[in-house]
Design an enzyme around this catalytic site. Sequence first.
Site, mmCIF file in Angstrom:
data_model
loop_
_atom_site.group_PDB
_atom_site.id
_atom_site.type_symbol
_atom_site.label_atom_id
_atom_site.label_comp_id
_atom_site.label_asym_id
_atom_site.label_seq_id
_atom_site.Cartn_x
_atom_site.Cartn_y
_atom_site.Cartn_z
ATOM 1 N N HIS A 171 -4.236 1.619 4.638
ATOM 2 C CA HIS A 171 -4.243 0.360 5.398
ATOM 3 C C HIS A 171 -5.154 0.524 6.616
ATOM 4 O O HIS A 171 -4.993 1.489 7.378
ATOM 5 C CB HIS A 171 -2.826 -0.005 5.854
ATOM 6 N N ASN A 203 -0.596 4.028 -0.170
ATOM 7 C CA ASN A 203 -1.489 2.926 0.202
ATOM 8 C C ASN A 203 -2.358 3.373 1.360
ATOM 9 O O ASN A 203 -1.967 4.250 2.141
ATOM 10 C CB ASN A 203 -0.672 1.700 0.619
#
Length: 223
Positions: free
Chosen positions: A116, A114
């Site tokens: 972020h 991911n």
Amino acid sequence: MNAAPDSVTRLAVLASGNGSNLQAILRQIAAGALPATAAMVISDVHNARALQRADAAGVPSQVIAPGDFPDKHSWNEAIAAALESAGVDLIVLAGFMRILGQPVLARFAGRVLNVHPSLLPRYPGLKTYQRVLAAGDKEHGSSVHFVTEQLDGGPVIAQVVLPILGNDDALTLQGRVVGAEHWLYPLVIRWFVSGRIEMRGSRVWLDGRALGGPVRFAGSDPE
Ligand code: GRF
């Protein structure tokens, strides 16, 4: 386990919105700078711009929206089934605004990344730009991390650190951070597909050594 060295890693990109990170990844694959195949794009949002970007690049896409399922578990099962039937090796979350559960994470442990927009562990969750400006911080940035069940809490692989300028507002800051993600994220994906990074327990290993903390880049593309 990463894909065998003689096979090309098959990526699935999961995106809920604009998809500019998806675009950056597809561009690098097309340019031959990222040795991977974009096997599929999945969105939880029917009209996400990311789906148009996938279509334009000839990447198969699928909408798997939670509202079309009786509960979270069956939605997760549908995602896991789609990923498995496409033979996906690595899941890349790029602006995917949902939390994946066990049905996906157990099957793809250590194979979900991911990005972020904060210097984790600072500012997990939403509205990081507003929060960092309100706090009067001097720097902000973005983190690429392995995904675990803890929201924005998996081991961080690499970060880009940018100064906050005196006249920044959330939009100008976001523009610079997202711009940096466009080289940072493909770079870390390249590390993964070439077998250089691995999640072992709660640690990241790079080139056979446990990292003491994320690899930090200041500002611009090191390559
Ligand atoms: C990125 O800034 C990423 O850090 C966050 O969501 C944003 C997605 O942007 N998780 P885009 O959809 O890739 O343009």
